[in-house]
Design a protein around this motif. Structure first.
Motif, PDB file in Angstrom:
ATOM      1  N   ALA A  25       1.806 -16.126 -26.137  1.00 39.03           N
ATOM      2  CA  ALA A  25       2.241 -15.423 -27.386  1.00 39.03           C
ATOM      3  C   ALA A  25       1.909 -13.660 -27.287  1.00 39.03           C
ATOM      4  N   VAL A  26       1.395 -13.262 -26.599  1.00 35.66           N
ATOM      5  CA  VAL A  26       0.961 -11.971 -26.299  1.00 35.66           C
ATOM      6  C   VAL A  26       2.109 -11.495 -25.464  1.00 35.66           C
ATOM      7  N   GLU A  27       1.983 -12.052 -24.152  1.00 36.21           N
ATOM      8  CA  GLU A  27       3.517 -11.932 -23.240  1.00 36.21           C
ATOM      9  C   GLU A  27       4.079 -11.807 -24.195  1.00 36.21           C
ATOM     10  N   ARG A  28       4.867 -12.316 -25.252  1.00 29.39           N
ATOM     11  CA  ARG A  28       6.081 -12.668 -25.547  1.00 29.39           C
ATOM     12  C   ARG A  28       6.244 -11.382 -26.321  1.00 29.39           C
ATOM     13  N   ALA A  29       5.086 -10.918 -26.753  1.00 32.70           N
ATOM     14  CA  ALA A  29       5.447  -9.754 -27.735  1.00 32.70           C
ATOM     15  C   ALA A  29       5.540  -8.495 -26.990  1.00 32.70           C
ATOM     16  N   ILE A  30       4.818  -8.266 -25.542  1.00 35.29           N
ATOM     17  CA  ILE A  30       4.806  -7.324 -25.502  1.00 35.29           C
ATOM     18  C   ILE A  30       6.111  -6.911 -24.699  1.00 35.29           C
ATOM     19  N   GLY A  31       7.444  -8.241 -24.049  1.00 31.21           N
ATOM     20  CA  GLY A  31       8.294  -7.961 -23.789  1.00 31.21           C
ATOM     21  C   GLY A  31       9.671  -7.783 -25.244  1.00 31.21           C
ATOM     22  N   GLN A  32       9.311  -8.311 -26.429  1.00 28.83           N
ATOM     23  CA  GLN A  32       9.311  -7.966 -27.084  1.00 28.83           C
ATOM     24  C   GLN A  32       9.370  -6.162 -27.432  1.00 28.83           C
ATOM     25  N   LEU A  33       8.668  -5.906 -27.941  1.00 30.94           N
ATOM     26  CA  LEU A  33       7.652  -4.341 -27.952  1.00 30.94           C
ATOM     27  C   LEU A  33       8.999  -3.692 -26.195  1.00 30.94           C
ATOM     28  N   ARG A  34       9.037  -4.134 -25.630  1.00 30.58           N
ATOM     29  CA  ARG A  34       9.817  -2.877 -24.818  1.00 30.58           C
ATOM     30  C   ARG A  34      10.903  -2.953 -24.861  1.00 30.58           C
ATOM     31  N   ARG A  35      11.708  -4.019 -25.471  1.00 27.42           N
ATOM     32  CA  ARG A  35      12.688  -4.332 -25.143  1.00 27.42           C
ATOM     33  C   ARG A  35      13.024  -3.569 -26.419  1.00 27.42           C
ATOM     34  N   GLU A  36      12.566  -3.200 -27.458  1.00 30.24           N
ATOM     35  CA  GLU A  36      12.852  -2.218 -28.465  1.00 30.24           C
ATOM     36  C   GLU A  36      12.135  -0.591 -28.594  1.00 30.24           C
ATOM     37  N   ARG A  37      11.499  -0.899 -27.712  1.00 33.12           N
ATOM     38  CA  ARG A  37      11.141   0.397 -26.728  1.00 33.12           C
ATOM     39  C   ARG A  37       9.635   0.872 -28.085  1.00 33.12           C
ATOM     40  N   GLY A  38       9.031   0.336 -28.255  1.00 32.67           N
ATOM     41  CA  GLY A  38       7.682   0.199 -29.658  1.00 32.67           C
ATOM     42  C   GLY A  38       6.906   0.818 -28.393  1.00 32.67           C
ATOM     43  N   LEU A  40       3.099   0.667 -26.924  1.00 34.02           N
ATOM     44  CA  LEU A  40       2.050  -0.804 -26.481  1.00 34.02           C
ATOM     45  C   LEU A  40       1.088  -0.728 -26.387  1.00 34.02           C
ATOM     46  N   THR A  41       0.315  -1.103 -27.648  1.00 30.68           N
ATOM     47  CA  THR A  41      -0.869  -0.709 -28.051  1.00 30.68           C
ATOM     48  C   THR A  41      -1.327  -2.269 -28.290  1.00 30.68           C
ATOM     49  N   VAL A  42      -2.311  -2.321 -28.092  1.00 30.62           N
ATOM     50  CA  VAL A  42      -3.931  -3.445 -28.272  1.00 30.62           C
ATOM     51  C   VAL A  42      -3.392  -4.029 -29.648  1.00 30.62           C
ATOM     52  N   GLN A  43      -3.215  -2.896 -30.537  1.00 31.89           N
ATOM     53  CA  GLN A  43      -3.072  -3.052 -32.319  1.00 31.89           C
ATOM     54  C   GLN A  43      -1.747  -3.838 -32.054  1.00 31.89           C
ATOM     55  N   ALA A  44      -0.546  -3.020 -31.220  1.00 32.60           N
ATOM     56  CA  ALA A  44       0.492  -3.505 -31.405  1.00 32.60           C
ATOM     57  C   ALA A  44       1.215  -4.887 -31.513  1.00 32.60           C
ATOM     58  N   ILE A  45       0.524  -5.445 -30.256  1.00 35.44           N
ATOM     59  CA  ILE A  45       0.554  -7.078 -28.930  1.00 35.44           C
ATOM     60  C   ILE A  45       0.385  -7.834 -29.759  1.00 35.44           C
ATOM     61  N   ALA A  46      -1.158  -7.695 -30.597  1.00 36.61           N
ATOM     62  CA  ALA A  46      -1.899  -8.666 -30.628  1.00 36.61           C
ATOM     63  C   ALA A  46      -1.381  -8.798 -32.901  1.00 36.61           C
ATOM     64  N   GLY A  47      -0.661  -7.418 -33.458  1.00 36.15           N
ATOM     65  CA  GLY A  47      -0.174  -7.961 -34.685  1.00 36.15           C
ATOM     66  C   GLY A  47       1.436  -8.916 -34.379  1.00 36.15           C
ATOM     67  N   LEU A  65      -2.449  -8.434 -19.267  1.00 36.57           N
ATOM     68  CA  LEU A  65      -1.253  -8.168 -19.482  1.00 36.57           C
ATOM     69  C   LEU A  65      -0.464  -7.385 -20.105  1.00 36.57           C
ATOM     70  N   ILE A  66      -2.327  -6.895 -20.967  1.00 31.55           N
ATOM     71  CA  ILE A  66      -1.710  -6.393 -21.736  1.00 31.55           C
ATOM     72  C   ILE A  66      -2.015  -4.470 -21.169  1.00 31.55           C
ATOM     73  N   LYS A  67      -3.057  -4.853 -19.956  1.00 23.18           N
ATOM     74  CA  LYS A  67      -3.781  -3.112 -19.354  1.00 23.18           C
ATOM     75  C   LYS A  67      -2.217  -2.697 -18.635  1.00 23.18           C
ATOM     76  N   ASN A  68      -1.672  -3.921 -17.726  1.00 25.19           N
ATOM     77  CA  ASN A  68      -0.452  -4.062 -16.818  1.00 25.19           C
ATOM     78  C   ASN A  68       0.990  -3.867 -17.635  1.00 25.19           C
ATOM     79  N   ALA A  69       0.336  -3.608 -18.812  1.00 25.10           N
ATOM     80  CA  ALA A  69       1.677  -3.753 -19.280  1.00 25.10           C
ATOM     81  C   ALA A  69       1.810  -1.589 -20.169  1.00 25.10           C
ATOM     82  N   VAL A  70       0.417  -1.550 -20.668  1.00 26.00           N
ATOM     83  CA  VAL A  70       0.530  -0.323 -20.837  1.00 26.00           C
ATOM     84  C   VAL A  70       0.742   0.740 -19.819  1.00 26.00           C
ATOM     85  N   ALA A  71       0.006   0.453 -18.586  1.00 28.51           N
ATOM     86  CA  ALA A  71       0.207   0.844 -17.159  1.00 28.51           C
ATOM     87  C   ALA A  71       1.648   1.220 -17.010  1.00 28.51           C
ATOM     88  N   ASP A  72       2.241   0.272 -16.991  1.00 25.51           N
ATOM     89  CA  ASP A  72       4.101   0.360 -16.131  1.00 25.51           C
ATOM     90  C   ASP A  72       4.856   1.151 -17.675  1.00 25.51           C
TER      91      ASP A  72
END
Length: 197
Positions: A25-38, A40-47, A65-72
């Protein structure tokens, strides 16, 4: 009643499956936030994933997953900021160079016309004593026309100089704006890192 070791293993397996579902679910949330250009913070991804921030910090898979997404995201943002900086700088540099070239051309034209006027004035003085008044009148008319042309060129020269000064001023403003944007870009990773913690 079930035996102790068997029920313990079943509980561990259930927790493992639950953790895997949450990590997915975390991985999917990261993908969604990237597509929406949201952001990428721990709170946003967790929510978005519907998991707790504690899970994001404690689960190794979710944390990675979160660390790599934020760095990217940071890296992509830095590249975008650099490209925008280069585009703005190239645009203003081209304008300044065009204004400089036009100013140089105008100065040469003014110089050439002044030389021509000087030559014609000398001819008028020579002809004044040798030719009938009609020829002198024609030369005087041409001289007046040339003087008007020189005045036009002088006006164009002044206008071009003002444009060049404006282009230089805009370039200085763009440099300051770019410096501000670079400072913001440098501050965002720190703010994002602070948010991530």
């Amino acid at each position: 009643m079930s035996s102790g070791p068997a029920s313990t293993e079943a509980a561990i397996a259930a927790r493992r499956r639950q953790a895997e579902h949450k990590a997915a679910a975390v991985e999917r949330a990261i993908g969604q936030l990237r597509r929406e250009r949201g952001r990428l913070t721990v709170q946003a991804i967790a929510g978005r994933a519907g998991v707790s921030t504690t899970f994001c910090y404690e689960n190794p898979a979710a944390r990675a997953l979160i660390k790599n997404a934020v760095a990217d995201s940071r890296s992509r943002h830095d590249r975008h900021g650099q490209a925008e900086h280069e585009r703005i700088e190239a645009s203003w540099r081209e304008r300044a160079l065009n204004a400089e070239a036009e100013l140089t051309r105008s100065q040469k034209e003014v110089h050439t016309q002044r030389q021509r006027i000087g030559e014609l004035m000398g001819q008028i003085r020579d002809f004044d004593q040798m030719v009938p008044g009609e020829s002198v009148q024609a030369l005087t008319t041409e001289n007046t026309t040339l003087k008007r042309r020189v005045q036009q060129l002088a006006d164009e020269h002044r206008t071009l100089r003002e444009r060049l000064e404006g282009a230089r001023s805009n370039l200085r403003f763009a440099d300051r704006r770019i410096a501000d944007l670079e400072a913001q870009v440098l501050e965002r990773p720190q703010a994002a890192a602070a948010d991530a913690l």
